[in-house]
Design an enzyme around this catalytic site. Structure first.
Site, PDB file in Angstrom:
ATOM      1  N   ASP A   7     -37.169   4.063 -29.827  1.00 47.99           N
ATOM      2  CA  ASP A   7     -37.248   4.054 -30.927  1.00 47.99           C
ATOM      3  C   ASP A   7     -38.712   3.184 -31.683  1.00 47.99           C
ATOM      4  O   ASP A   7     -38.771   3.547 -32.857  1.00 47.99           O
ATOM      5  CB  ASP A   7     -37.424   5.354 -31.574  1.00 47.99           C
ATOM      6  N   LYS A  66     -42.819   0.435 -29.414  1.00 52.12           N
ATOM      7  CA  LYS A  66     -43.083   0.147 -28.951  1.00 52.12           C
ATOM      8  C   LYS A  66     -44.338  -0.672 -28.288  1.00 52.12           C
ATOM      9  O   LYS A  66     -45.194  -1.140 -27.931  1.00 52.12           O
ATOM     10  CB  LYS A  66     -41.779  -0.679 -27.497  1.00 52.12           C
ATOM     11  N   GLY A  73     -39.267   7.760 -24.775  1.00 48.77           N
ATOM     12  CA  GLY A  73     -40.402   8.656 -25.201  1.00 48.77           C
ATOM     13  C   GLY A  73     -41.616   7.620 -26.457  1.00 48.77           C
ATOM     14  O   GLY A  73     -41.033   6.587 -26.980  1.00 48.77           O
ATOM     15  N   HIS A  74     -42.784   7.058 -25.891  1.00 48.09           N
ATOM     16  CA  HIS A  74     -43.655   6.573 -26.616  1.00 48.09           C
ATOM     17  C   HIS A  74     -44.767   7.569 -27.357  1.00 48.09           C
ATOM     18  O   HIS A  74     -45.727   8.182 -26.463  1.00 48.09           O
ATOM     19  CB  HIS A  74     -44.958   5.734 -25.661  1.00 48.09           C
ATOM     20  N   GLN A  83     -36.153   1.674 -25.336  1.00 50.68           N
ATOM     21  CA  GLN A  83     -35.579   2.016 -25.067  1.00 50.68           C
ATOM     22  C   GLN A  83     -34.832   0.209 -26.305  1.00 50.68           C
ATOM     23  O   GLN A  83     -35.933   0.026 -26.271  1.00 50.68           O
ATOM     24  CB  GLN A  83     -34.185   1.468 -24.745  1.00 50.68           C
TER      25      GLN A  83
HETATM   26  P1  IMP Z   1     -29.451   8.400 -21.440  1.00 53.39           P
HETATM   27  O1  IMP Z   1     -30.304   6.710 -21.792  1.00 53.39           O
HETATM   28  O2  IMP Z   1     -30.162   9.587 -21.633  1.00 53.39           O
HETATM   29  O3  IMP Z   1     -28.381   8.051 -20.614  1.00 53.39           O
HETATM   30  O4  IMP Z   1     -28.598   8.300 -23.334  1.00 53.39           O
HETATM   31  C1  IMP Z   1     -28.119   7.334 -23.507  1.00 53.39           C
HETATM   32  C2  IMP Z   1     -28.171   7.270 -25.082  1.00 53.39           C
HETATM   33  O5  IMP Z   1     -29.203   6.337 -25.289  1.00 53.39           O
HETATM   34  C3  IMP Z   1     -28.154   8.335 -26.056  1.00 53.39           C
HETATM   35  O6  IMP Z   1     -27.736   7.936 -27.129  1.00 53.39           O
HETATM   36  C4  IMP Z   1     -29.089   8.514 -25.963  1.00 53.39           C
HETATM   37  O7  IMP Z   1     -29.774   8.885 -27.698  1.00 53.39           O
HETATM   38  C5  IMP Z   1     -30.056   7.060 -26.242  1.00 53.39           C
HETATM   39  N1  IMP Z   1     -31.139   7.157 -25.967  1.00 53.39           N
HETATM   40  C6  IMP Z   1     -32.069   6.599 -24.646  1.00 53.39           C
HETATM   41  N2  IMP Z   1     -33.668   6.114 -24.445  1.00 53.39           N
HETATM   42  C7  IMP Z   1     -33.219   6.640 -25.615  1.00 53.39           C
HETATM   43  C8  IMP Z   1     -34.703   6.474 -25.977  1.00 53.39           C
HETATM   44  O8  IMP Z   1     -36.034   6.381 -25.867  1.00 53.39           O
HETATM   45  N3  IMP Z   1     -34.878   6.353 -27.866  1.00 53.39           N
HETATM   46  C9  IMP Z   1     -33.456   6.216 -28.441  1.00 53.39           C
HETATM   47  N4  IMP Z   1     -32.603   6.021 -28.359  1.00 53.39           N
HETATM   48  C10 IMP Z   1     -32.330   6.519 -27.018  1.00 53.39           C
END
Ligand code: IMP
Length: 436
Positions: free
Chosen positions: A13, A16, A40-41, A228
């Protein structure tokens, strides 16, 4: 610069998408190479706000081909929904402007069910996943026996494959899910639904590895867009409180199939403070009014899940680690405008653990939980800076803060962002936007 990469250096977040959007024009391809619909962008173009999850932020620039390569886990319903939404807003998306790798792994209904169960089975603090089936899909990819790649959906044995895997998954899920809460999945329904997805996705399916290698061999410009942040990298992040892909700089090659020799410039994107969504240690977290001030001003609520983000001071120990890990050449400091109005701003310059000072980022999550951040305070600034057009428009205190970040991380600041709009971007390194 044939290969330019944009990666997040914190826990995701970092905005980017805005940097990718800034650098897209003049590139042959903009490539999303890992993660899935967990990302999410938000990109703001004039009055229009676009929220993207799987599609690269480059889709908003005409004439550029966007790619989703094999390192991504693809939720077909979600990508089709995003395509439909953009087409309805007059963005051209066809087999020329969007290519999806036939090697991407497909998220199937059982992955959502598994994600719900596994997320709370860590035996301690839950991971707090986005519940998008990401981890279970990557797990099947590595385990191989029950995986489905996009290219498999066009093969003659797709129906049998779905029947076989559904049977196996029903057995596993019946054992994992609490009594009375498990409803067996129906292979026929899944086959019909996914065949329909396959038909609709067909124009976009390609061998992206071949296209990318040929393009780079001819000296064309390619932009790689990380999802991420590096601290969520499955191998190098705050394991197990991470996502399931290589979200740091080390993931660019394995996710895209492009060797490192083409990566000429790596930009590390950071917020001017820190945020984290989901579980796991966060040394500089602010559980107080200042944390709430950052959350309110930065609108720190997840793009995908709308969960409030945890907020804290900038952690230069963590960023120095991820910048080195990613071979970062320059920093993009985002959301600087959020800091206006603070009397003083803290930067974490070192950790203290068992009475010892260190600037090495711990490899074990239990050690990271125990560290005490060592702060250095710098003066804040009162005025709003969202209208700043150049570096000189920023107050002296903002200059001093940026200089100190660059010094602690060991990288120059190339871009400063003072708001969500395209125009609210101060580019200090002009060579970034030159592609000739
Ligand atoms: P997953 O990617 O859904 O398996 O989640 C694993 C961890 O990564 C969790 O703590 C999510 O909140 C975090 N996470 C996954 N994608 C994002 C992102 O795009 N931004 C921030 N945190 C993320």
């Amino acid at each position: 610069m044939p290969g330019t990469c944009v990666i997040g250096l914190q826990w995701g977040d970092e905005a980017k998408g805005k940097i990718v959007d800034l650098l897209t024009s003049g590139r042959r391809y903009v490539v999303r190479y890992q993660g899935g619909a967990n990302a999410g962008h938000t990109v703001v173009v004039g009055e229009e706000v676009y929220k993207l999850s799987l599609l690269p932020s480059g889709v908003l620039t005409p004439g550029v081909t966007c790619m989703i390569t094999g390192g991504v886990v693809l939720n077909p319903a979600k990508v089709l929904e995003e395509i439909d939404e953009l087409v309805s807003r007059d963005i051209r998306l066809d087999g020329e402007s969007l290519k999806i790798s036939n090697r991407t792994h497909v998220i199937l209904p059982w992955h959502f069910a598994e994600d719900r169960v596994l997320d709370t089975s860590t035996g301690g603090e839950s991971i707090g996943t986005t519940q998008r089936g990401i981890g279970p899909c990557y797990r099947d990819k590595v385990a191989r026996s029950h995986a489905v790649r996009l290219g498999d959906m066009y093969r003659g044995d797709f129906k049998e494959r779905i029947e076989h895997i559904t049977k196996e998954k029903n057995r596993v899920l019946a054992a994992m899910v609490a009594d009375g809460e498990f409803e067996p999945l129906v292979a026929d329904d899944i086959y019909k639904q996914y065949s329909d997805f396959a038909d609709r996705l067909k124009p976009y399916v390609a061998d992206t590895t071949e296209l990318l290698l040929s393009s780079l061999e001819q000296g064309e410009h390619v932009l790689f867009e990380g999802a991420q942040g590096s601290l969520l990298d499955v191998d190098h992040g705050t394991y197990p409180y991470v996502t399931s892909s290589n979200s740091s700089g080390v993931g660019i090659s394995n996710g895209s199939g492009v060797p490192g020799k083409y990566m000429d410039c790596v930009l590390g994107v950071v917020k001017a403070y820190s945020t984290r969504v989901g579980g796991g240690p966060f040394p500089t977290e602010l559980d107080d009014d200042t944390g709430q001030y950052l959350r309110d001003r930065g609108n720190e609520y997840g793009t995908v899940t709308r969960r409030p983000r945890r907020c804290g001071w900038l952690d230069a120990v963590a960023i120095r680690y991820t910048a080195r890990l990613g071979g970062v050449d320059g920093l993009c400091v985002m959301l600087m405008d959020v800091l206006s109005g603070l009397d003083e701003i803290n930067i974490c310059t070192a950790y203290e653990i068992d009475g010892e000072r260190t600037n090495v980022f711990p490899s074990h999550v239990d050690d990271l939980r125990r560290v005490k951040p060592v702060y250095e305070s710098v003066p804040g600034w009162e005025e709003e800076i969202d209208g700043a057009q150049s570096y000189d428009d920023l107050p002296a205190a903002a200059h001093a803060y940026l200089d100190r970040i660059a010094e602690l991380v060991g990288c120059p600041v190339d871009v400063v962002s003072v708001g969500p709009g395209r125009a609210q971007t101060i580019v200090l390194n002009e060579s970034l936007t030159r592609t000739n």
